[in-house]
Enzyme design. Structure first.
Site, PDB file in Angstrom:
ATOM      1  N   LYS A  79      58.232   9.605  46.155  1.00 22.38           N
ATOM      2  CA  LYS A  79      57.885  10.747  45.314  1.00 22.38           C
ATOM      3  C   LYS A  79      56.370  10.884  45.322  1.00 22.38           C
ATOM      4  CE  LYS A  79      60.221  13.488  42.306  1.00 22.38           C
ATOM      5  NZ  LYS A  79      61.652  13.817  42.316  1.00 22.38           N
ATOM      6  N   ASP A 116      59.612  19.971  43.746  1.00 19.90           N
ATOM      7  CA  ASP A 116      60.015  19.315  42.504  1.00 19.90           C
ATOM      8  C   ASP A 116      59.414  20.149  41.364  1.00 19.90           C
ATOM      9  OD1 ASP A 116      61.416  16.702  41.623  1.00 19.90           O
ATOM     10  OD2 ASP A 116      59.607  16.697  40.411  1.00 19.90           O
ATOM     11  N   GLY A 181      66.668  23.198  28.743  1.00 17.39           N
ATOM     12  CA  GLY A 181      65.793  23.537  29.866  1.00 17.39           C
ATOM     13  C   GLY A 181      66.524  24.459  30.828  1.00 17.39           C
ATOM     14  N   ASP A 204      65.012  26.160  25.435  1.00 19.90           N
ATOM     15  CA  ASP A 204      63.872  26.015  26.353  1.00 19.90           C
ATOM     16  C   ASP A 204      62.603  26.293  25.557  1.00 19.90           C
ATOM     17  OD1 ASP A 204      63.675  26.387  29.793  1.00 19.90           O
ATOM     18  OD2 ASP A 204      61.883  26.550  28.550  1.00 19.90           O
ATOM     19  N   ASN A 262      65.438  14.098  36.059  1.00 14.20           N
ATOM     20  CA  ASN A 262      65.221  12.770  36.612  1.00 14.20           C
ATOM     21  C   ASN A 262      64.723  11.852  35.502  1.00 14.20           C
ATOM     22  OD1 ASN A 262      65.754  12.764  39.539  1.00 14.20           O
ATOM     23  ND2 ASN A 262      64.133  14.314  39.644  1.00 14.20           N
TER      24      ASN A 262
HETATM   25  N1  PHE Z   1      63.108  17.118  43.985  1.00  7.94           N
HETATM   26  C1  PHE Z   1      64.515  17.197  44.007  1.00  7.94           C
HETATM   27  C2  PHE Z   1      65.154  15.851  43.619  1.00  7.94           C
HETATM   28  O1  PHE Z   1      64.536  15.036  42.993  1.00  7.94           O
HETATM   29  C3  PHE Z   1      65.090  17.746  45.296  1.00  7.94           C
HETATM   30  C4  PHE Z   1      64.665  17.088  46.586  1.00  7.94           C
HETATM   31  C5  PHE Z   1      65.257  15.901  47.000  1.00  7.94           C
HETATM   32  C6  PHE Z   1      63.743  17.649  47.412  1.00  7.94           C
HETATM   33  C7  PHE Z   1      64.902  15.290  48.196  1.00  7.94           C
HETATM   34  C8  PHE Z   1      63.411  17.060  48.607  1.00  7.94           C
HETATM   35  C9  PHE Z   1      63.976  15.880  49.001  1.00  7.94           C
HETATM   36  O2  PHE Z   1      66.277  15.585  43.873  1.00  7.94           O
END
Ligand code: PHE
Length: 349
Positions: A79, A116, A181, A204, A262
């Protein structure tokens, strides 16, 4: 601070760059390449301190490893966080993204990115001008476009299966689902749920957005401060992570927590807190894998749309297996899902 954060993290590599022209801290965290090149989105956000951005990036990269392993994709977890000093657009944004792309290219494909929070397919098009390791460019540029609605599709199947497990029927008619959200994932999720007959409540912090979505899909609006205390069958956190913690869990009035954000748990102990409270928790990294299945499946693995929809349904099936194991053993659902992911990582070792 940095040595503590990275010392406690079990990933492979951290790349830090300070971008003087924009005042942005860049943190690229490659958590694992055991199953393949690390994949995960680039988040753009303003943090109180750069250390907070690093902490976020480290945790999010670890979640990507679990996510991709849990759904059996041949990718590792990574990430990137761009800690911008404030909102950035136009030529300044383009310049920042191009300099970020140079850094990405220098890693030679160990980390492959995508959108993201606060980054879009259009941003990916800019990054792709300089670096080949980019998923989810716009469809006009030959990419797979916005993964948000596809993440929502996976969460939709996950919610339906979770309801089936908790209530004995996966019929959504009359079920009350609160979507917290209504952005890139929450809005399409709310629409899928409403179309399937659920009574959808939405909240939201952006008032104009919530009003628009409510009118479009026929949802009821709940004030942001009330969302987590509102009685419902399913609470679906679809904004930023960390909403489930020692303070909020005792106040929840739902039977199921299942959403797209996440890192929903503030700390690992919150998984046990949910279990003890009798709340069925859909592990975030599993239920929200639909965007990754879509983007990586379509762009890297040559999957058809039919195959992707099957894999999205598969998220719901895997969740039910996880729930059964967790109940049989008296362990949190997150622990059962982690065990599944870790078994795939161990096999590859
Ligand atoms: N950001 C998103 C996620 O966390 C989608 C994503 C996944 C984008 C993998 C690119 C690669 O799932």
């Amino acid at each position: 601070m940095i040595e503590d954060l990275i010392g406690r993290w079990d990933g492979e590599e951290v790349v830090v760059r300070f971008d003087r022209p924009s005042g942005t801290w860049m943190f690229l965290c490659i958590h694992s390449t055991r199953l393949g090149p690390a994949a995960g989105g680039t988040r753009m956000k303003t943090y109180a301190r750069p250390g907070d951005a690093l902490r976020d990036a480290l945790g999010l990269s670890a979640a990507m490893t679990l996510k991709l392993a849990a759904v059996d994709l041949p990718f590792g977890g990574g990430k990137a966080v761009l800690d911008v000093p404030g909102p950035i657009g136009g030529e300044d944004r383009r310049g920042l993204l191009l300099r970020y792309a140079d850094l990405l290219r220098s890693l030679g494909g160990t980390y492959r990115t995508g959108p993201d929070v606060n980054t879009s397919p259009e941003d990916m098009d800019v990054i792709a001008e300089r670096a080949p390791y980019v998923f989810c460019r716009t469809e006009a540029a030959g990419g797979s476009g916005d993964p948000g609605p596809h993440t929502a599709r996976g969460v939709f199947h996950g919610i339906r299966s979770s309801i089936g497990y908790a209530f004995g029927s996966d019929d959504l008619h009359g079920r009350v689902i609160l979507v917290q959200g209504v952005g890139d994932v929450g809005a399409p999720l709310a629409a899928y749920l409403a179309a399937a007959g659920a009574r959808v409540l939405i909240s939201d912090i952006a008032a104009d957005r919530v009003t628009e979505v409510a009118a479009r899909i026929g949802a009821e609006v709940v004030a942001p401060g009330e969302a987590m205390r509102t009685e419902c069958d399913v609470y679906a956190p679809c904004a930023l992570g960390g909403t489930l913690n020692e303070e909020t869990i005792p106040g929840l009035r739902c039977r199921v927590v299942a959403g797209s954000a996440n890192n929903q748990l503030a700390e690992p102990e919150d998984a046990e807190r949910l279990r003890a409270a009798g709340i069925l928790y859909a592990p975030d990294f599993l239920i929200n894998a639909g965007g990754a299945l879509y983007a990586l499946g379509l762009e890297a693995l040559g999957w058809t749309r039919e195959r992707i929809e099957e894999r999205h349904e598969g998220i719901g099936k895997t969740l039910v297996e996880i729930y059964r194991q967790a109940d049989a053993e008296g362990i949190p659902t997150a622990a059962a899902a982690e065990r599944l992911a870790r078994s795939r990582l161990d096999q590859a070792a």
